[in-house]
Design a protein around this motif. Structure first.
Motif, mmCIF file in Angstrom:
data_model
loop_
_atom_site.group_PDB
_atom_site.id
_atom_site.type_symbol
_atom_site.label_atom_id
_atom_site.label_comp_id
_atom_site.label_asym_id
_atom_site.label_seq_id
_atom_site.Cartn_x
_atom_site.Cartn_y
_atom_site.Cartn_z
ATOM 1 N N LYS A 61 0.793 -0.982 -0.007
ATOM 2 C CA LYS A 61 0.063 0.029 -0.282
ATOM 3 C C LYS A 61 0.832 0.998 0.092
ATOM 4 O O LYS A 61 1.825 1.551 0.779
ATOM 5 N N VAL A 62 0.416 2.219 -0.846
ATOM 6 C CA VAL A 62 1.315 3.310 -0.953
ATOM 7 C C VAL A 62 0.366 4.900 -0.559
ATOM 8 O O VAL A 62 -0.666 4.629 -1.308
ATOM 9 N N THR A 63 1.005 5.387 0.385
ATOM 10 C CA THR A 63 0.476 6.574 0.281
ATOM 11 C C THR A 63 1.057 7.719 -0.169
ATOM 12 O O THR A 63 2.368 7.919 0.105
ATOM 13 N N ILE A 64 0.636 8.722 -0.873
ATOM 14 C CA ILE A 64 1.296 9.648 -1.708
ATOM 15 C C ILE A 64 0.934 11.147 -0.769
ATOM 16 O O ILE A 64 -0.417 11.406 -0.672
ATOM 17 N N PHE A 65 1.945 11.748 -0.554
ATOM 18 C CA PHE A 65 1.623 13.118 0.123
ATOM 19 C C PHE A 65 2.370 13.981 -1.079
ATOM 20 O O PHE A 65 3.478 13.932 -1.395
ATOM 21 N N ASN A 66 1.138 14.800 -1.384
ATOM 22 C CA ASN A 66 1.530 15.885 -2.201
ATOM 23 C C ASN A 66 1.317 17.269 -1.561
ATOM 24 O O ASN A 66 0.278 17.729 -1.166
ATOM 25 N N HIS A 116 -5.029 7.979 5.632
ATOM 26 C CA HIS A 116 -5.099 6.500 4.691
ATOM 27 C C HIS A 116 -4.852 5.345 5.811
ATOM 28 O O HIS A 116 -4.332 4.357 5.139
ATOM 29 N N GLY A 117 -5.478 5.489 6.917
ATOM 30 C CA GLY A 117 -5.466 4.527 7.858
ATOM 31 C C GLY A 117 -4.198 4.069 8.791
ATOM 32 O O GLY A 117 -4.236 3.101 9.572
ATOM 33 N N ARG A 118 -3.232 4.967 9.062
ATOM 34 C CA ARG A 118 -2.285 4.876 9.820
ATOM 35 C C ARG A 118 -2.215 6.008 10.834
ATOM 36 O O ARG A 118 -1.937 7.462 10.633
#
Length: 160
Positions: A61-66, A116-118
């Protein structure tokens, strides 16, 4: 039990380029006057998207922070220098050598992970050591042997 590395944070390369504040003593950086800053940024975005797709295709799973703030953070794609993640959703923040790298250290990235669930909590925040010109740029300065609970470090401007 799932290892924490089954979910990673990637920072979108919005302002990616060589960082003029770290160029002189960072052997990983190079300047090439034949390539424009815009071409470098576009190549970084292309590589980012390729890596994102590849990692996801492997089941991570990848969370992207922009980062939408108007800040100049050319090295933001390397969050491992300002934060490290540990078991039980704990994290550590680190002091950064270059002043523009300190702008990367934002709670917005942590909020993005929470979205995102963390539910990340900061166990230790060593960033105040910047006021004393003491730095330890996370896993950019450290090699962590998590199994044996040993941290290795090489002294430099970023680990002093």
């Amino acid at each position: 039990m799932k290892h924490f590395s089954s979910h990673i944070l990637m920072v979108y390369p919005k302002n990616f380029r060589s960082n003029e504040l770290t160029l002189a003593d960072n052997t990983f950086q190079k300047t090439n006057s034949n390539i424009s800053v815009n071409e470098i940024k576009n190549k970084a975005i292309e590589e980012f998207e390729f890596l994102y797709n590849k990692i996801q295709s492997e089941g991570v799973k990848v969370t992207i922070f922009n980062d939408t703030r108007d800040v100049d953070t050319p090295d933001a794609v390397f969050p491992n220098n300002w934060i490290s993640f540990h078991k039980d959703n704990k994290a550590i923040k680190y002091p950064m050598f270059a002043e523009n790298r300190r702008l990367e250290r934002t709670n917005l990235a942590i909020e993005c992970l929470k979205d995102h669930g963390r539910d990340i909590s900061i166990d230790y925040d060593y960033s105040h050591y910047e006021n004393d010109n003491k730095f330890l740029e996370g896993t950019g300065s450290l090699v962590l042997d998590r199994l044996n609970k040993i941290a290795y470090c090489s002294l430099s401007k970023r680990s002093y």
